[in-house]
Motif scaffolding. Structure first.
Motif, PDB file in Angstrom:
ATOM      1  N   PHE A   1      -9.771   3.925  -2.481  1.00 23.10           N
ATOM      2  CA  PHE A   1      -9.282   3.517  -1.165  1.00 23.10           C
ATOM      3  C   PHE A   1     -10.039   2.304  -0.621  1.00 23.10           C
ATOM      4  N   GLN A   2      -9.398   1.642   0.309  1.00 23.00           N
ATOM      5  CA  GLN A   2     -10.035   0.492   0.964  1.00 23.00           C
ATOM      6  C   GLN A   2     -11.345   0.894   1.640  1.00 23.00           C
TER       7      GLN A   2
ATOM      8  N   SER B   1       0.833  -1.213   0.000  1.00 22.07           N
ATOM      9  CA  SER B   1       0.000   0.000   0.000  1.00 22.07           C
ATOM     10  C   SER B   1       0.864   1.257   0.000  1.00 22.07           C
TER      11      SER B   1
ATOM     12  N   VAL C   1      -3.406  -2.908  -5.637  1.00 21.24           N
ATOM     13  CA  VAL C   1      -3.003  -3.716  -4.481  1.00 21.24           C
ATOM     14  C   VAL C   1      -4.219  -4.518  -4.075  1.00 21.24           C
TER      15      VAL C   1
ATOM     16  N   MET D   1      -7.376   7.713  -7.426  1.00 23.73           N
ATOM     17  CA  MET D   1      -7.122   6.704  -6.402  1.00 23.73           C
ATOM     18  C   MET D   1      -8.420   6.207  -5.775  1.00 23.73           C
TER      19      MET D   1
ATOM     20  N   ASP E   1      -6.139   0.784  -3.831  1.00 23.49           N
ATOM     21  CA  ASP E   1      -5.511   0.325  -2.591  1.00 23.49           C
ATOM     22  C   ASP E   1      -6.462  -0.627  -1.863  1.00 23.49           C
ATOM     23  N   GLU E   2      -6.321  -1.909  -2.117  1.00 25.58           N
ATOM     24  CA  GLU E   2      -7.199  -2.935  -1.533  1.00 25.58           C
ATOM     25  C   GLU E   2      -8.682  -2.561  -1.657  1.00 25.58           C
TER      26      GLU E   2
ATOM     27  N   ILE F   1       2.071   2.206  -3.547  1.00 26.09           N
ATOM     28  CA  ILE F   1       1.213   2.964  -4.466  1.00 26.09           C
ATOM     29  C   ILE F   1       0.839   4.335  -3.891  1.00 26.09           C
ATOM     30  N   ARG F   2       0.853   4.481  -2.568  1.00 22.66           N
ATOM     31  CA  ARG F   2       0.575   5.797  -1.982  1.00 22.66           C
ATOM     32  C   ARG F   2       1.701   6.791  -2.244  1.00 22.66           C
TER      33      ARG F   2
END
Lengths: 223, 248
Positions: free
Chosen positions: B89-90, B44, B198, B87, B167-168, B47-48
């Protein structure tokens, strides 16, 4: 001789027109002061969470000083002390508004800080990742959410400040308590008059509570 | 081929913890790169770094032709990169105080000065594309997790990004909602979007990825075509990881 006390309803009712003259002053000082206090609260509250210590430090000092000293001392200092410094008198109304502004500003700073810090940092990350600047992210993403959470504690502070104005009778502002004192000096009906004064304060604070409940419900409905 | 992401010798620390170690990685335009690895491996964080949500300490990072200096030393490049990189996000991170449609319109209006009518039309088109055109005026909290994540994808797409980071994206979802989000991502990949993903969804990785990267303790220890990595991993750490996650 037997002591007998009788609540004199007529005296209470007679005092109302004179007492009510104090309400505009009570409202002017509390809401005028709170309005400025809100601006101070946003300014110092946001400074107090800034990363730069030289911005954070003065804000923290302001908050601690005005939260840590009695508002009575503050207003006495402004009304009797400051004229020595600036070389001219300050009228009681201005002193009262200034005291409420500075005092509520310190508490509101903490409300602002708490509100902003309670917003998940994922919100800021989402704003930034979309290309918004830090400023844009704050004012269009974080602040509207934080403000909604700030409404209940802000209402609480408003009620505290309204009641604090009663102390300003000491500097001779013609607010509710001062009007009561003047009236009693002529009629000696302390019990009845202070009873009416208390009821009038309650009328103001209860009205505010009801308005706030309504605002809160509407504000939270959309989240 | 244009390289959208170029990382060279990139290092990142959280205090004393060395989370990314000498990362060399390039991503070509149109490529779908899936990054796998155990939790805490740094995937994570990797990619962040691409859109500057994390700063890195040393090495070089170029995204879409912009040099992003270490310790976010180049704010102008960072601003440009964030306009070009979307992006997801989870935890979705939708804006709870705005309607679904307003969530999508916000960035085009604020960042690109898009007129209300244009931003509105874009939002409607994207919501239809992710299959929730009828939910535009609801608030995020009124939607299911899967729907919220699809709104989040639409929100990122509204900026017409050249690269999408995931991100997941399905880790916070109930199992029955994972499919609908993966479907949207699969479509996106098919249309040629460059993606860095991810995920723990190995089926998705095998099917959609052009390249799979395995990260272990902050290092890329293996990468290649999905079939090669999954069926014939060369590194023993990759073998151990895959045997754990593919066993059930």
């Amino acid at each position: 001789m037997e002591f007998q006390f009788q609540f004199d309803w007529q005296a209470a009712i007679d005092s109302i027109p004179f007492l009510i003259k104090g309400i505009p002053y009570t409202l002017l000082i509390s809401f005028g002061g709170l309005l400025i206090g809100f601006a101070l609260g946003i300014f110092f509250g946001l400074l107090s969470i800034n990363k730069k210590w030289f911005l954070r430090w003065p804000a923290t000092a302001y908050i601690e000083i005005f939260r840590g000293t009695p508002i009575l001392v503050q207003v006495l200092f402004i009304f009797y002390g400051l004229p020595d410094l600036i070389g001219g008198p300050i009228d009681p109304l201005t002193a009262g508004i200034a005291a409420i502004a500075l005092n509520s500003g310190a508490y509101i700073s903490e409300v602002v800080r708490g509100g902003v810090q309670s917003i998940d940092k994922g919100q800021t990350e989402a704003g930034l990742s979309l290309g918004l600047s830090r400023t844009q992210t704050f004012w269009s993403v974080v602040w509207p959410q934080a403000f909604r959470r700030m409404i209940p504690p802000l209402g609480n502070q408003a009620i505290v400040s309204i009641k604090d104005t009663s102390l300003f009778s000491v500097i001779g502002v013609g607010e509710l308590v001062r009007q009561g004192q003047i009236y009693i000096a002529n009629t000696f009906t302390a019990f009845e008059v202070y009873f009416v004064v208390a009821i009038l304060y309650l009328a103001i604070t209860l009205s505010l509570s009801i308005i706030l409940r309504f605002v809160e419900r509407r504000g939270l409905a959309s989240v | 081929m244009t390289q959208i992401v170029k990382m060279k010798g990139m290092n990142k620390y959280f205090g004393k913890l060395h989370v990314l170690k000498d990362i060399d990685l390039t991503v070509e335009q149109g490529e779908v790169v899936v990054i796998i690895g155990a939790s805490g491996s740094g995937k994570s964080t990797l990619i962040r770094c691409v859109n500057g949500l994390e700063e890195y300490e040393s090495g070089t990072l170029e995204v879409d032709g912009q040099q992003l200096a270490p310790k976010s030393g180049n704010p102008k490049a960072l601003a440009e990169i964030r306009k070009e990189v979307g992006m997801v996000f989870q935890q979705f991170n939708l804006f709870p105080h705005l309607t679904v449609k307003r969530n999508i319109m916000l960035a085009p209006q604020k960042v690109k000065d898009a007129p209300e009518t244009v931003a509105n039309a874009t939002a409607e088109r994207l919501l239809n594309r992710v299959g929730i055109g009828n939910q535009a005026d609801k608030y995020p909290s009124q939607l299911s997790g899967g729907q919220q994540q699809r709104v989040a994808i639409a929100r990122a797409l509204a900026m017409e990004p050249r690269l999408m980071l995931f991100d997941e994206p399905t880790s916070a979802l109930d199992p029955e909602m994972i499919g609908e989000v993966l479907d949207v991502m699969r479509e996106l990949a098919k249309e040629g979007m460059t993606m860095m993903v991810v995920t723990h969804e190995m089926g998705f990785a095998r099917e959609v990825a052009d390249r799979v990267i395995y990260i272990h303790e902050g290092q890329i220890v293996e990468q290649g075509k999905p079939d090669d990595v999954f069926d014939n991993p060369q590194n023993e750490r990759t073998q151990a990881f895959l045997s754990r996650v593919l066993a059930h």
